[in-house]
Design an enzyme around this catalytic site. Structure first.
Site, PDB file in Angstrom:
ATOM      1  N   THR A   1      -6.688  -7.886   9.781  1.00 53.44           N
ATOM      2  CA  THR A   1      -6.901  -6.606   9.091  1.00 53.44           C
ATOM      3  C   THR A   1      -6.552  -5.425   9.993  1.00 53.44           C
ATOM      4  OG1 THR A   1      -8.675  -7.616   7.802  1.00 53.44           O
ATOM      5  CG2 THR A   1      -8.629  -5.206   7.891  1.00 53.44           C
TER       6      THR A   1
ATOM      7  N   ASN B   1      -2.453  -0.570   6.878  1.00 53.50           N
ATOM      8  CA  ASN B   1      -2.015  -1.903   7.322  1.00 53.50           C
ATOM      9  C   ASN B   1      -1.081  -2.607   6.327  1.00 53.50           C
ATOM     10  OD1 ASN B   1      -3.890  -2.472   5.398  1.00 53.50           O
ATOM     11  ND2 ASN B   1      -5.291  -3.597   6.736  1.00 53.50           N
TER      12      ASN B   1
ATOM     13  N   PHE C   1     -16.018   4.297   6.292  1.00 52.43           N
ATOM     14  CA  PHE C   1     -14.599   4.613   6.126  1.00 52.43           C
ATOM     15  C   PHE C   1     -14.137   4.510   4.674  1.00 52.43           C
ATOM     16  CE2 PHE C   1     -14.773   0.062   7.327  1.00 52.43           C
ATOM     17  CZ  PHE C   1     -14.116  -0.512   6.245  1.00 52.43           C
TER      18      PHE C   1
ATOM     19  N   TYR D   1     -12.446  -2.816  -4.026  1.00 48.31           N
ATOM     20  CA  TYR D   1     -13.014  -2.772  -2.665  1.00 48.31           C
ATOM     21  C   TYR D   1     -14.542  -2.662  -2.725  1.00 48.31           C
ATOM     22  CZ  TYR D   1      -8.390  -2.336  -0.430  1.00 48.31           C
ATOM     23  OH  TYR D   1      -7.109  -2.558   0.038  1.00 48.31           O
TER      24      TYR D   1
ATOM     25  N   GLU E   1      -8.579 -10.937  -8.847  1.00 43.41           N
ATOM     26  CA  GLU E   1      -7.761  -9.741  -8.544  1.00 43.41           C
ATOM     27  C   GLU E   1      -6.515  -9.680  -9.422  1.00 43.41           C
ATOM     28  OE1 GLU E   1      -7.062  -9.972  -4.342  1.00 43.41           O
ATOM     29  OE2 GLU E   1      -9.082  -9.286  -3.854  1.00 43.41           O
TER      30      GLU E   1
ATOM     31  N   HIS F   1      -2.270  -5.462   0.998  1.00 50.76           N
ATOM     32  CA  HIS F   1      -3.474  -6.204   0.614  1.00 50.76           C
ATOM     33  C   HIS F   1      -3.032  -7.604   0.209  1.00 50.76           C
ATOM     34  CE1 HIS F   1      -7.108  -7.490  -1.453  1.00 50.76           C
ATOM     35  NE2 HIS F   1      -6.287  -7.968  -2.371  1.00 50.76           N
TER      36      HIS F   1
ATOM     37  N   LYS G   1       0.825  -1.204   0.000  1.00 51.41           N
ATOM     38  CA  LYS G   1       0.000   0.000   0.000  1.00 51.41           C
ATOM     39  C   LYS G   1       0.869   1.268   0.000  1.00 51.41           C
ATOM     40  CE  LYS G   1      -3.972  -2.298   2.096  1.00 51.41           C
ATOM     41  NZ  LYS G   1      -5.106  -2.158   3.051  1.00 51.41           N
TER      42      LYS G   1
ATOM     43  N   ARG H   1      -1.814 -14.851   3.104  1.00 53.21           N
ATOM     44  CA  ARG H   1      -2.850 -14.227   3.942  1.00 53.21           C
ATOM     45  C   ARG H   1      -2.457 -14.307   5.419  1.00 53.21           C
ATOM     46  NH1 ARG H   1      -7.123 -10.811   3.068  1.00 53.21           N
ATOM     47  NH2 ARG H   1      -8.655 -11.133   4.699  1.00 53.21           N
TER      48      ARG H   1
ATOM     49  N   ARG I   1       1.561  -7.167   9.344  1.00 52.95           N
ATOM     50  CA  ARG I   1       0.810  -6.071   9.976  1.00 52.95           C
ATOM     51  C   ARG I   1       1.165  -5.964  11.462  1.00 52.95           C
ATOM     52  NH1 ARG I   1      -4.758  -7.712   6.809  1.00 52.95           N
ATOM     53  NH2 ARG I   1      -4.524  -6.310   5.019  1.00 52.95           N
TER      54      ARG I   1
HETATM   55  P1  IDP Z   1      -8.199  -7.300   4.346  1.00 49.05           P
HETATM   56  O1  IDP Z   1      -7.305  -6.254   3.718  1.00 49.05           O
HETATM   57  O2  IDP Z   1      -7.579  -7.888   5.596  1.00 49.05           O
HETATM   58  O3  IDP Z   1      -8.640  -8.373   3.363  1.00 49.05           O
HETATM   59  P2  IDP Z   1     -10.869  -6.123   4.124  1.00 49.05           P
HETATM   60  O4  IDP Z   1     -11.996  -6.346   5.080  1.00 49.05           O
HETATM   61  O5  IDP Z   1     -10.982  -6.727   2.777  1.00 49.05           O
HETATM   62  O6  IDP Z   1      -9.523  -6.568   4.871  1.00 49.05           O
HETATM   63  O7  IDP Z   1     -10.682  -4.551   4.005  1.00 49.05           O
HETATM   64  C1  IDP Z   1      -9.883  -3.998   2.990  1.00 49.05           C
HETATM   65  C2  IDP Z   1      -9.094  -2.840   3.567  1.00 49.05           C
HETATM   66  O8  IDP Z   1     -10.013  -1.843   4.054  1.00 49.05           O
HETATM   67  C3  IDP Z   1      -8.255  -3.185   4.788  1.00 49.05           C
HETATM   68  O9  IDP Z   1      -7.019  -3.778   4.472  1.00 49.05           O
HETATM   69  C4  IDP Z   1      -8.099  -1.829   5.437  1.00 49.05           C
HETATM   70  O10 IDP Z   1      -7.111  -1.045   4.772  1.00 49.05           O
HETATM   71  C5  IDP Z   1      -9.466  -1.216   5.190  1.00 49.05           C
HETATM   72  N1  IDP Z   1     -10.367  -1.465   6.319  1.00 49.05           N
HETATM   73  C6  IDP Z   1     -11.058  -2.596   6.610  1.00 49.05           C
HETATM   74  N2  IDP Z   1     -11.784  -2.472   7.739  1.00 49.05           N
HETATM   75  C7  IDP Z   1     -11.531  -1.216   8.188  1.00 49.05           C
HETATM   76  C8  IDP Z   1     -11.993  -0.459   9.329  1.00 49.05           C
HETATM   77  O11 IDP Z   1     -12.775  -0.932  10.166  1.00 49.05           O
HETATM   78  N3  IDP Z   1     -11.515   0.805   9.450  1.00 49.05           N
HETATM   79  C9  IDP Z   1     -10.661   1.365   8.547  1.00 49.05           C
HETATM   80  N4  IDP Z   1     -10.216   0.698   7.464  1.00 49.05           N
HETATM   81  C10 IDP Z   1     -10.646  -0.569   7.292  1.00 49.05           C
HETATM   82 MG    MG Z   2      -9.902  -8.186   1.774  1.00 45.21          MG
END
Ligand code: IDP
Ligand code: MG
Length: 153
Positions: free
Chosen positions: A91, A112, A57, A49, A126, A115, A9, A85, A102
């Site tokens: 996350t 974080n 957010f 996304y 993807e 991805h 990122k 993963r 992370r």
């Molecule tokens: P992942 O990246 O672990 O697969 P996802 O739920 O797919 O998680 O969310 C994608 C991205 O959205 C996360 O990596 C993070 O950057 C952001 N994100 C997810 N949940 C939150 C949240 O509760 N607050 C702020 N950002 C979030």
């Molecule tokens: Mg995801």
């Protein structure tokens, strides 16, 4: 062998952590088969996304993912989707276990570091979103006999 998408990122680039994060995947034994730097835009992020578009957010996430270029990587390995993963960790980086990417480099649910694709099906979707067939490099893997047993393909 499975292939999975990793996106380093914008914060990872700005914080000078690109090499460290890539090094973790290399040291684990994963094979880098495609890689490029790209400035993302709102259109591709709204697809990537899509599952988060209605979350409050989302505008912050979209803007953060466009704040600087990202590094797109395709890593190949036996059960690579799950392995990568798990290397990323939870996350919310504050809840990610120490030893995960992370958990070692971040403190935020949004900022974080990486991805990672969450299933083999999504990895294929993807990867096709960000890479063309000609982006993939074919080259020998002379260390595979030291990385895998014969049935781990
Ligand atoms: P992942 O990246 O672990 O697969 P996802 O739920 O797919 O998680 O969310 C994608 C991205 O959205 C996360 O990596 C993070 O950057 C952001 N994100 C997810 N949940 C939150 C949240 O509760 N607050 C702020 N950002 C979030
Ligand atoms: Mg995801």
């Amino acid at each position: 062998m499975e292939r999975t998408l990793v996106i380093l990122k914008p914060g990872t680039l700005q914080r000078g952590l690109v090499g460290e994060v890539i090094s973790r995947f290399e040291k684990r034994g994963l094979k880098l088969v495609a890689m490029k730097m790209k400035q993302l835009d709102p259109e591709i992020l709204s697809v990537h996304y899509a599952h988060l578009l209605d979350r409050p957010f989302y505008p912050w996430l979209r803007d953060a993912m466009m704040a600087a270029p990202v590094i797109l990587c395709c890593w190949e390995g036996f059960e690579a989707v799950k392995v990568v993963r798990e290397m990323a960790g939870a996350t919310n980086a504050r809840k990610a276990a120490p030893g995960t990417i992370r958990g070692d480099y971040a403190l935020s649910a949004q900022e974080n570091i990486v991805h990672t694709s969450d299933s083999l099906e999504n990895a294929e979707i993807e990867l096709a979103r960000f890479f063309s067939p000609e982006d993939y490099c074919e080259y020998p893997s002379p260390l595979n006999q030291y990385l895998y047993a014969p049935d781990e393909k």
